[in-house]
Design a protein around this motif. Sequence first.
Motif, PDB file in Angstrom:
ATOM      1  N   ALA A  54      44.620   6.984  -5.969  1.00 33.79           N
ATOM      2  CA  ALA A  54      44.694   6.596  -4.554  1.00 33.79           C
ATOM      3  C   ALA A  54      43.432   5.865  -4.122  1.00 33.79           C
ATOM      4  N   LYS A  55      42.282   6.332  -4.571  1.00 32.59           N
ATOM      5  CA  LYS A  55      41.008   5.714  -4.185  1.00 32.59           C
ATOM      6  C   LYS A  55      40.909   4.275  -4.685  1.00 32.59           C
ATOM      7  N   TYR A  56      41.416   4.026  -5.873  1.00 28.98           N
ATOM      8  CA  TYR A  56      41.274   2.703  -6.485  1.00 28.98           C
ATOM      9  C   TYR A  56      42.567   1.888  -6.450  1.00 28.98           C
ATOM     10  N   LYS A  57      43.539   2.311  -5.644  1.00 27.04           N
ATOM     11  CA  LYS A  57      44.823   1.614  -5.554  1.00 27.04           C
ATOM     12  C   LYS A  57      44.608   0.139  -5.195  1.00 27.04           C
ATOM     13  N   GLY A  58      45.272  -0.738  -5.934  1.00 22.42           N
ATOM     14  CA  GLY A  58      45.191  -2.170  -5.662  1.00 22.42           C
ATOM     15  C   GLY A  58      43.941  -2.840  -6.198  1.00 22.42           C
ATOM     16  N   GLN A  59      43.087  -2.085  -6.858  1.00 21.61           N
ATOM     17  CA  GLN A  59      41.860  -2.651  -7.415  1.00 21.61           C
ATOM     18  C   GLN A  59      41.954  -2.702  -8.936  1.00 21.61           C
ATOM     19  N   ASP A  60      41.226  -3.630  -9.522  1.00 21.07           N
ATOM     20  CA  ASP A  60      41.091  -3.663 -10.974  1.00 21.07           C
ATOM     21  C   ASP A  60      39.852  -2.841 -11.302  1.00 21.07           C
ATOM     22  N   ALA A  61      40.026  -1.529 -11.418  1.00 19.67           N
ATOM     23  CA  ALA A  61      38.902  -0.614 -11.532  1.00 19.67           C
ATOM     24  C   ALA A  61      38.673  -0.081 -12.941  1.00 19.67           C
ATOM     25  N   THR A  62      39.403  -0.584 -13.918  1.00 20.59           N
ATOM     26  CA  THR A  62      39.298  -0.043 -15.272  1.00 20.59           C
ATOM     27  C   THR A  62      37.876  -0.119 -15.804  1.00 20.59           C
ATOM     28  N   ALA A  63      37.240  -1.283 -15.725  1.00 19.82           N
ATOM     29  CA  ALA A  63      35.878  -1.434 -16.249  1.00 19.82           C
ATOM     30  C   ALA A  63      34.900  -0.535 -15.491  1.00 19.82           C
ATOM     31  N   LYS A  64      35.052  -0.459 -14.185  1.00 19.91           N
ATOM     32  CA  LYS A  64      34.172   0.378 -13.362  1.00 19.91           C
ATOM     33  C   LYS A  64      34.314   1.853 -13.746  1.00 19.91           C
ATOM     34  N   LEU A  65      35.544   2.304 -13.923  1.00 20.62           N
ATOM     35  CA  LEU A  65      35.761   3.705 -14.275  1.00 20.62           C
ATOM     36  C   LEU A  65      35.335   4.011 -15.702  1.00 20.62           C
ATOM     37  N   MET A  66      35.505   3.049 -16.608  1.00 21.64           N
ATOM     38  CA  MET A  66      35.020   3.260 -17.977  1.00 21.64           C
ATOM     39  C   MET A  66      33.505   3.447 -17.966  1.00 21.64           C
ATOM     40  N   GLU A  67      32.813   2.612 -17.192  1.00 25.36           N
ATOM     41  CA  GLU A  67      31.358   2.731 -17.098  1.00 25.36           C
ATOM     42  C   GLU A  67      30.971   4.073 -16.478  1.00 25.36           C
ATOM     43  N   LYS A  68      31.691   4.482 -15.460  1.00 22.61           N
ATOM     44  CA  LYS A  68      31.412   5.759 -14.789  1.00 22.61           C
ATOM     45  C   LYS A  68      31.579   6.928 -15.760  1.00 22.61           C
ATOM     46  N   VAL A  69      32.636   6.894 -16.567  1.00 19.84           N
ATOM     47  CA  VAL A  69      32.853   7.956 -17.547  1.00 19.84           C
ATOM     48  C   VAL A  69      31.738   7.940 -18.584  1.00 19.84           C
ATOM     49  N   ARG A  70      31.374   6.768 -19.046  1.00 19.86           N
ATOM     50  CA  ARG A  70      30.338   6.667 -20.075  1.00 19.86           C
ATOM     51  C   ARG A  70      28.956   7.098 -19.572  1.00 19.86           C
ATOM     52  N   LYS A  71      28.605   6.715 -18.338  1.00 19.61           N
ATOM     53  CA  LYS A  71      27.271   7.019 -17.796  1.00 19.61           C
ATOM     54  C   LYS A  71      27.207   8.330 -17.032  1.00 19.61           C
ATOM     55  N   GLY A  72      28.356   8.819 -16.562  1.00 17.06           N
ATOM     56  CA  GLY A  72      28.368  10.002 -15.715  1.00 17.06           C
ATOM     57  C   GLY A  72      28.000   9.605 -14.295  1.00 17.06           C
ATOM     58  N   GLY A  73      27.944  10.565 -13.410  1.00 20.76           N
ATOM     59  CA  GLY A  73      27.562  10.265 -12.044  1.00 20.76           C
ATOM     60  C   GLY A  73      27.937  11.373 -11.095  1.00 20.76           C
ATOM     61  N   SER A  74      27.585  11.179  -9.828  1.00 18.41           N
ATOM     62  CA  SER A  74      27.929  12.152  -8.788  1.00 18.41           C
ATOM     63  C   SER A  74      27.925  11.466  -7.432  1.00 18.41           C
ATOM     64  N   GLY A  75      28.455  12.179  -6.439  1.00 19.66           N
ATOM     65  CA  GLY A  75      28.410  11.698  -5.076  1.00 19.66           C
ATOM     66  C   GLY A  75      29.663  11.010  -4.579  1.00 19.66           C
ATOM     67  N   VAL A  76      30.532  10.553  -5.450  1.00 21.41           N
ATOM     68  CA  VAL A  76      31.741   9.861  -5.012  1.00 21.41           C
ATOM     69  C   VAL A  76      32.765  10.861  -4.477  1.00 21.41           C
ATOM     70  N   TYR A  77      32.923  11.985  -5.158  1.00 20.32           N
ATOM     71  CA  TYR A  77      33.889  13.004  -4.759  1.00 20.32           C
ATOM     72  C   TYR A  77      33.206  14.325  -4.412  1.00 20.32           C
ATOM     73  N   GLY A  78      31.916  14.298  -4.215  1.00 21.38           N
ATOM     74  CA  GLY A  78      31.177  15.511  -3.891  1.00 21.38           C
ATOM     75  C   GLY A  78      29.924  15.618  -4.731  1.00 21.38           C
ATOM     76  N   PRO A  79      29.199  16.710  -4.579  1.00 21.57           N
ATOM     77  CA  PRO A  79      27.895  16.831  -5.221  1.00 21.57           C
ATOM     78  C   PRO A  79      27.913  17.225  -6.699  1.00 21.57           C
ATOM     79  N   VAL A  80      29.036  17.695  -7.215  1.00 26.83           N
ATOM     80  CA  VAL A  80      29.077  18.144  -8.608  1.00 26.83           C
ATOM     81  C   VAL A  80      29.039  16.930  -9.529  1.00 26.83           C
ATOM     82  N   PRO A  81      28.034  16.850 -10.389  1.00 29.52           N
ATOM     83  CA  PRO A  81      27.933  15.677 -11.265  1.00 29.52           C
ATOM     84  C   PRO A  81      28.921  15.730 -12.431  1.00 29.52           C
ATOM     85  N   MET A  82      29.342  14.545 -12.848  1.00 28.46           N
ATOM     86  CA  MET A  82      30.124  14.422 -14.075  1.00 28.46           C
ATOM     87  C   MET A  82      29.146  13.996 -15.154  1.00 28.46           C
ATOM     88  N   PRO A  83      29.074  14.734 -16.247  1.00 29.81           N
ATOM     89  CA  PRO A  83      28.156  14.342 -17.315  1.00 29.81           C
ATOM     90  C   PRO A  83      28.646  13.082 -18.023  1.00 29.81           C
TER      91      PRO A  83
END
Length: 106
Positions: A54-83
């Motif tokens: 739903a958040k990325y509906k209508g966007q070409d977000a594959t590359a962005k999400l691949m990078e996010k999975v590879r690098k990890g991150g936090s703050g988009v869906y709350g404070p719990v970080p994804m490694p």
Amino acid sequence: MKKAGIVVAAVAALALTSGAAWADADAALNKAGCMACHAKDKKLVGPSFKDIAAKYKGQDATAKLMEKVRKGGSGVYGPVPMPPNGADKISDGDLKDAIALILKTS
């Protein structure tokens, strides 16, 4: 997954809509440990795949999400970080296929 690329993309899109594609993606996501924090339709530790779609509906977000999975991150869906999750946990091909299916979740 120019003229030949379009045909390949169309065939890949059809393949990705099948239950077998979800089974393959589920297996890859389970093996990588993703399902410990994510589920298809409910929030666990991380957002559901439905919320991500739903958040990325209508966007070409594959590359962005691949990078996010590879690098990890936090703050988009709350404070719990994804490694970070390297290719040793989930291959680029499996990750790309899983993200394509997640983005089609409704």
